[in-house]
Design an enzyme around this catalytic site. Sequence first.
Site, short mmCIF file in Angstrom:
data_model
loop_
_atom_site.label_atom_id
_atom_site.label_comp_id
_atom_site.label_asym_id
_atom_site.label_seq_id
_atom_site.Cartn_x
_atom_site.Cartn_y
_atom_site.Cartn_z
N GLU A 260 32.81 62.99 69.94
CA GLU A 260 31.44 62.51 70.51
C GLU A 260 30.27 63.35 71.64
O GLU A 260 29.42 62.74 70.93
CB GLU A 260 31.65 61.39 71.25
CG GLU A 260 32.26 60.04 70.53
CD GLU A 260 33.62 59.79 69.93
OE1 GLU A 260 34.85 61.04 70.42
OE2 GLU A 260 34.20 59.51 69.41
N PHE B 220 31.64 53.06 67.77
CA PHE B 220 31.58 51.65 69.03
C PHE B 220 30.62 52.64 70.71
O PHE B 220 31.55 53.67 70.19
CB PHE B 220 32.72 52.07 69.22
CG PHE B 220 34.05 51.68 67.82
CD1 PHE B 220 33.75 49.68 67.64
CD2 PHE B 220 34.65 51.98 67.41
CE1 PHE B 220 34.94 49.17 66.66
CE2 PHE B 220 35.25 51.68 66.16
CZ PHE B 220 34.84 49.86 65.91
N ASP C 220 31.82 51.64 73.33
CA ASP C 220 32.09 52.16 74.18
C ASP C 220 32.65 53.65 74.09
O ASP C 220 33.10 53.63 75.15
CB ASP C 220 33.70 51.27 73.99
CG ASP C 220 34.08 49.65 73.39
OD1 ASP C 220 34.34 48.70 73.79
OD2 ASP C 220 33.07 49.72 72.38
N PHE C 221 32.32 54.19 73.09
CA PHE C 221 32.48 55.44 73.05
C PHE C 221 31.75 56.89 73.90
O PHE C 221 31.75 57.84 74.15
CB PHE C 221 32.91 55.95 71.85
CG PHE C 221 34.09 56.22 71.36
CD1 PHE C 221 34.63 54.99 71.65
CD2 PHE C 221 34.02 56.02 69.25
CE1 PHE C 221 35.87 54.60 70.82
CE2 PHE C 221 35.30 55.11 69.19
CZ PHE C 221 35.94 54.21 69.26
N HIS D 89 36.82 48.67 72.50
CA HIS D 89 36.32 48.97 70.66
C HIS D 89 35.45 47.15 70.91
O HIS D 89 35.24 46.84 70.13
CB HIS D 89 37.68 48.85 69.77
CG HIS D 89 37.70 50.41 69.93
ND1 HIS D 89 38.44 50.14 71.07
CD2 HIS D 89 37.75 50.82 68.75
CE1 HIS D 89 39.38 51.69 69.99
NE2 HIS D 89 38.44 51.89 68.94
#
Lengths: 322, 337
Positions: free
Chosen positions: B70, B93, B95-96, B139
């Site tokens: 990422e 996502f 969240d990442f 997630h």
Amino acid sequence: MQLSHEALLTAYRSMVTIRRFEERVQEEFSKGGIPGFVHLYAGQEASAVGVCSHLGPRDYIASTHRGHGHSIAKGCDVTGMMLELFAKQGGLCGGKGGSMHIADLDQGMLGANGIVGGGPPLVIGAALTAKTLRTGNVAVSFTGDGGSNQGTTFEAMNMAVVLQLPAIFVFENNGYGEYTAASYAVGCHDIAGRAAGFGMPAVKANGDDFFDVHEAAREAIERARGGGGPSAIEVNTCRFYGHHSGDAQLYRGKDEVKRLRDERDCLKHFRRRVTEAGLLDAHQLDEVDTGVANLIEQAVVAARAGEPPQSGALLTDVYVSY
Amino acid sequence: MPVKTMRQALQEALAHEMRRDPTVVIIGEDVSGGAGTEGGRDAAGGVLGVTKGLIKEFGESRVIDTPITESAIMGAAAGAAVTGLRPVAELMFSDFLGVCFDQIFNQAAKFRYMFGGKARTPLVIRTMVGAGRSAAAQHSQSPYHIFTSVPGLKVVVPSNAYDAKGLLIQAIRDDDPVVFCEHKLMYDLRTEVPDEAYTIPFGEANVVREGDDVTVVALARMVHYALDAAEKLGAEGIECEIIDPRTTSPLDEDTILDSVERTGRLVVVDEATPRCSMATDIAALVADRAFSALKAPVRRVTAPHTPVPFAPSLEKLYIPDPDRIAAVVREVHGFVQ
């Protein structure tokens, strides 16, 4: 590769400009004219200039917190840089970036960076642009030994290999990440070897020797321009000042800096090499020295006399449009 | 007008812009999928299929499959954006963001300001938000307020297919970095969506339902829950005005303030956690700028201050629902000093 008379003088001028710029910044910082922090590049000039000699304005570089040398080597205006360091109008970033964010996109300089390891992912983006638009340009990431340990750097190297991007990762190993030895912090003691592990050609170059860096960079940059993908170069170099200006340098050995200046000064090496080989004479080099001294003096005079940014600048340039 | 899912609408927006502008590229993990496999490319099109098929038209050089990396994706997209591409990077996502926030927060968002106005960073980060699939704590989050808090980023939170298409085209044409948040439970929601390209300007809220009694500001999936609540409340004689901001940065403050001036009551419905959130931000806006119009306390209906639970029974309690919204609106409507 044999460099032309003109190319040798240009390289020397660039290296001397960096050295005098940094010496003067140290002086002006000590006097209190420069706010914030500065990280000086003196001692490492052969790396920036050896690499950037092969680059044009449409080739990109990303730099580190120690970014003045890369900026000068890439063609940034010295007065614009000094104005920026003094936080004045007319600075390369209008006084809103400072030493750690000096940038000039028109010169292909994607910025010094306040985040160690911040630059390599950006560089593969510039390389992706070059590959996608088939410009034939390359992008060079300058990182230190400290940045070589960051995960972002590993990710950037891997993706550069996967996508076969025209990127060059230059690791300037000056022996210290902040106040800690690279021999402590780089687990494998071999930054080039670690880069090779990502699947790209990687070599070591002697950062005290402009010609050694220049030749290593030539090979890597030609490979990238020719579609041969990324490469890495570990440049073993040294810094004459501390991590930042004002660093007490308690971690240094006795007489270490004196020894570095005596034995590992890339400017002295260059001068000796070109005069002994009869490529340039001392008079020509002295003329460059004088011209550079004047240039730096003018930059400082302009920076001292400059006006701070107008208060309205606080709120501009957050967005292109909002 | 044809009826399409949000997934189709988003894909149409991407295809339109990729046809129109050769500098638009998609980059991310499995955006086509199948690279290096026996089955070959286009095996996925993103985990929920939004970009499926695009590689057939645009090829590997414009639908770029990356490793799981990422920071490199976000950084490459930022670096490409300031050097001449218009990347649509996928952060699978939201969240990442934890593993790559530096490239968004310290790099892309700040280029323009810290370089003295010389940089343009036409970058879109498409990312999934939202709970409701038992995808658990890493997630399921809705961290658009984190992006919204960063000067230099624009943030889009669409609630339907029509808006999603127009806002994504706008995002791609925009010269600033835009985080485009797609609620993962809304990909199959259908609305009428024109075949042609169109844009929806940022910073213009949509008044989804008009009403004079209580202003309800809701985001993404919560717009639909607020509508469900409003239908029930309408039968009780309480008329909600529902505002969907569509973008949280810029935020259409005027539409919210004008509505509260009229209704005197505000409920904010947000699936995100309550602290330092869009709900608190909008509540503060109204307290600051429309205090004299208020007839009742501003109320927030949000997730609790907890991670998102896995168990379906707990997750159901976590996500605001129409009954909770209706209950709070009733309290606000019946409030007596």
